[in-house]
Design an enzyme around this catalytic site. Structure first.
Site, PDB file in Angstrom:
ATOM      1  N   ASN A 104       0.874  -1.175   0.000  1.00  0.00           N
ATOM      2  CA  ASN A 104       0.000   0.000   0.000  1.00  0.00           C
ATOM      3  C   ASN A 104       0.911   1.225   0.000  1.00  0.00           C
ATOM      4  OD1 ASN A 104      -1.796   2.049   0.503  1.00  0.00           O
ATOM      5  ND2 ASN A 104      -2.258   1.415   2.615  1.00  0.00           N
ATOM      6  N   LYS A 148       0.227   4.290  -0.300  1.00  0.00           N
ATOM      7  CA  LYS A 148      -0.387   5.482   0.316  1.00  0.00           C
ATOM      8  C   LYS A 148      -0.110   6.711  -0.558  1.00  0.00           C
ATOM      9  CE  LYS A 148      -0.029   3.321   4.763  1.00  0.00           C
ATOM     10  NZ  LYS A 148       0.044   3.457   6.195  1.00  0.00           N
ATOM     11  N   HIS A 189      -9.487   1.204   4.649  1.00  0.00           N
ATOM     12  CA  HIS A 189      -8.238   1.434   5.378  1.00  0.00           C
ATOM     13  C   HIS A 189      -8.504   2.380   6.537  1.00  0.00           C
ATOM     14  CE1 HIS A 189      -4.124   2.532   6.360  1.00  0.00           C
ATOM     15  NE2 HIS A 189      -3.749   1.446   5.699  1.00  0.00           N
ATOM     16  N   GLU A 217      -6.914   4.737   7.750  1.00  0.00           N
ATOM     17  CA  GLU A 217      -6.657   6.167   7.496  1.00  0.00           C
ATOM     18  C   GLU A 217      -7.851   6.806   6.788  1.00  0.00           C
ATOM     19  OE1 GLU A 217      -2.922   5.572   5.529  1.00  0.00           O
ATOM     20  OE2 GLU A 217      -2.019   4.974   7.436  1.00  0.00           O
ATOM     21  N   GLU A 275      -5.656  -5.046  10.358  1.00  0.00           N
ATOM     22  CA  GLU A 275      -4.622  -4.063  10.639  1.00  0.00           C
ATOM     23  C   GLU A 275      -4.933  -3.364  11.956  1.00  0.00           C
ATOM     24  OE1 GLU A 275      -2.618  -2.760   6.677  1.00  0.00           O
ATOM     25  OE2 GLU A 275      -4.307  -1.453   7.083  1.00  0.00           O
ATOM     26  N   GLY A 335       2.255   1.938  10.840  1.00  0.00           N
ATOM     27  CA  GLY A 335       3.245   3.010  10.708  1.00  0.00           C
ATOM     28  C   GLY A 335       3.891   3.415  12.016  1.00  0.00           C
ATOM     29  N   SER A 367       3.145  -2.410  10.461  1.00  0.00           N
ATOM     30  CA  SER A 367       4.583  -2.495  10.710  1.00  0.00           C
ATOM     31  C   SER A 367       5.158  -3.877  10.409  1.00  0.00           C
ATOM     32  CB  SER A 367       4.900  -2.081  12.156  1.00  0.00           C
ATOM     33  OG  SER A 367       4.515  -0.732  12.351  1.00  0.00           O
TER      34      SER A 367
END
Ligand code: PEP
Length: 660
Positions: A416, A418, A503, A505, A575, A581, A621
């Site tokens: 991904n 991003k 996702h 985010e 996730e 991250g 991660s």
């Protein structure tokens, strides 16, 4: 509106629409000829020309009532939901347009929505259709809410049986007479009282068109209706269209009447030349009376039909296809009266012929589905603990998978990117990765999900045997004025095969709710994209021990309206938001615990076979250094990789974790 409330509302909507369509289709199928007369009126308004042999009004009547009935059954049983929602909306839009025209121009009297069963004013029709249109729009927006009552493999039978049933029922109504007479001329009706009312509560205008004249234009109505003796009426609206094949039977009925001393007349709206022709060719000796064409079509839905009157009351009616047998001289009028069909019983039998097999199929198909499901559940699933239990201890993880089933599942490592990489940087990275993987074939599926701007440039460069392409998002709308959005169809048109949806985010920064995501998932799948659907809890939720609850709600909120077939194109990515991250990876055991829980939830919803085949990636991660340990867990089928997918070597390192 909460999901639960929405579900209930849509169920009610479906029920109302389904019952309305079934009723409207069925009552028209009871009297298709009556409905064909209504269609004839509409066609006359638009001055439509059609060849006589086609009998367009009748064909259209049969097609419309069958289509309405079938659509009603589809709505009620939740079959082919998207198609049904579109068809319902289309029908409601057409009906609403027609009813607006009815209100403005009044071209026909009574819309005919419910055949002759319920008569509505133009305004009532419009209100009804606007309400139905509103409901159809609601359904169109949430077509997938209802679960089909019949499993997919059995739906063809339900469709076929329903089509055959309603079509045969229509034919039966045409061959014989309608089982329910919605008009005034039903058996038992006192015509004398209706035409010459002696009670105030009977409105004379209801039947004011009943008048029969002899060929010299003398009114014979009273003579017929006040006769104490039986009177046989042959009803032939137009002799030129009457089935002449029954003329012989009519002649013997006429002889029988003469023998018994009963009157017999043929009522027709035909011109004299047609009457003469009929008499000449068929040796008809009975007298003819003239009546209004519409009146005759209303009295008996057959040309010719037969009606037995005594004392002004209709004692029995026959269609041309089941005229009474009177060849035997001993047959008397009482027998003919007693031969009145028990239409209620016949109707009940016919309905049972439909309902019983349908109920049987619904029950059987669901029992078989449940049985096959549980037969396929591996032994371990039967010992599964409840979600709460499995949440409490690492040791209590009960995976429904084994190493064996895991190897059967598709393993996928997806990158991904991003909001990173210019077009040139992205193209270079994709090229490098493609070369690396072409030279050293991966033993897992590999996907790179890039920003939209990269897709069209990268797609032609990739060797899709080793590296596939996906987007990071798509719109929740099909197309149109949504500035800045990119639709699923557009993504697909670039050559991309996957799309990441849900996702964390996007959920957090762009307000993507389960409902929005549901739309996106539906559109992505409808456009042939595979979906990598992300789920996962935030830190506070994990600390409060609510991770299972959160993840289950995310699954349910966006994916549980999919069919198992659709779900086969969904890859899940667990996730934990606290690990994305942050450099903080979930431990392999934590990941496994959650993956096993997710698989268990999928098994509950879609069955164990689907659950076993569902790829569940871990994301958060993930690096070359921890990938092997994570991927070794039985329920971890790959990874969704953020930061580490931006460097070809790191990403390749993770992909290689699948190699021994
Ligand atoms: C992600 O955003 O999907 C992700 C897993 O990111 P990272 O690997 O950088 O944690």
């Amino acid at each position: 509106m909460s999901d639960r409330v929405l579900k209930i509302v849509i169920h009610v909507v479906r029920l109302i629409l389904g019952c309305t369509f079934i009723l409207s289709g069925f009552v028209k199928a009871v009297d298709p000829k009556g409905f064909s007369y209504k269609i004839e009126e509409y066609l006359q308004v638009v001055n439509a020309q059609f060849p006589d042999w086609l009998n367009l009004p009748l064909v259209a009547a049969v097609v419309i009532c069958c289509a309405e009935f079938v659509l009603g059954i589809y709505l009620l049983l939740g079959l082919r939901r998207k198609f049904t929602a579109i068809a319902t909306l289309t029908v409601c839009v057409v009906f609403t347009i027609i009813s607006v025209l009815l209100v403005i121009f009044h071209p026909v009297h009574d819309c005919g929505c419910f055949g002759e069963f319920i008569s509505l004013t133009d305004a009532q029709t419009l209100i009804k259709n606007v309400i139905l249109l509103g409901l159809a729009i609601m359904l169109m927006r949430n077509p997938q809410v209802a679960k089909p009552l019949v499993p997919e493999g059995w739906q063809w039978f339900v469709s076929l049986y329903t089509c055959v049933f309603i079509f045969v029922f229509c034919l039966r109504s045409l061959y014989y007479l309608p089982l329910i007479d919605f008009r005034q001329y039903k058996v038992g009706a006192d015509l004398r009282e209706m035409v010459f009312p002696t009670h105030e509560d009977i409105k004379p205008e209801e039947i004011s068109d009943f008048m029969v004249l002899d060929t010299l234009s003398e009114d014979q109505t009273a003579q017929i209706l006040f006769k104490k003796e039986p009177t046989m009426l042959i009803i032939a609206p137009l002799l030129s269209e009457a089935s002449a094949g029954v003329a012989e039977r009519l002649a013997s009925i006429s002889d029988w009447c003469n023998d018994k001393g009963y009157d017999i007349y043929c009522l027709t709206a035909s011109p004299l030349k047609d009457i003469r022709k009929w008499c000449y060719y068929n040796d008809a000796e009975y007298p003819f009376l003239i009546a209004d064409h519409t009146l005759l079509k209303t009295m008996v839905r057959s040309n010719p039909g037969l009606m037995l009157l005594r004392d002004g009351v209709i004692r029995n009616k026959w269609s041309a296809n089941n005229l009474p047998e009177v060849e035997d001289a001993s047959v008397d009028e009482k027998q003919l009266e007693a031969a009145v069909g028990n239409n209620g019983k016949i109707l009940l039998k016919i309905l049972l012929w439909y309902l019983l097999p349908m109920l049987l199929i619904i029950m059987l198909s669901n029992i078989i589905r449940r049985k096959t499901k549980s037969a396929k559940i591996p032994k371990v699933i039967k010992t599964l603990k409840t979600p709460k239990d499995s949440n409490t201890s690492n040791n209590s993880i009960n995976s429904i998978t084994t190493k064996n089933t895991k190897t059967m599942r598709k393993k996928i490592v997806a990158g991904n990117w991003k909001m990173n990489m210019t077009l040139q940087e992205g193209v270079a990275l994709a090229k490098e990765l493609n070369e690396l993987l072409a030279a050293d074939k991966p033993n897992c599926g590999v996907v790179i999900c890039t920003p939209f701007i990269h897709l069209a440039s990268i797609a032609p460069m990739l060797d899709t045997n080793v590296l596939k392409l996906g987007a990071e998002n798509c719109a929740d709308k099909e197309k149109g004025a949504y500035t800045g959005e990119v639709s699923a169809a557009m993504v697909k048109s670039t050559g991309a095969e996957y799309v990441i949806l849900g996702h964390s985010e996007r959920r957090a920064y762009y307000g993507e709710t389960p409902e929005i995501l549901k739309e996106k998932v539906n559109l992505a799948l409808a456009n042939g994209l595979k979906v990598i659907f992300c789920i996962g809890e935030v830190l506070e939720e994990r600390e409060a021990g609510k991770q299972n609850e959160v993840v289950a709600a995310q699954l349910k909120g966006s994916l549980y309206d999919l069919t198992a077939e659709q779900f086969a194109n969904v890859v899940l990515a667990y996730e934990p938001v606290w690990a994305i991250g942050t450099g903080k990876t979930a431990t392999a055991d934590q990941a496994e615990e959650m993956h096993a829980f997710i698989r268990q939830e999928i098994a509950k919803q879609f069955g164990p076979e689907v659950a076993e085949n569902t790829t569940i990636q871990y994301g958060g991660s993930c690096k070359p250094s921890n990938a092997k340990e994570l991927f070794a867990k039985p329920d971890v089928d790959g990874g969704l990789i953020g930061g580490a997918s931006l460097k070809a070597a790191d990403f390749k390192g993770i992909i290689d974790a699948w190699k021994e």
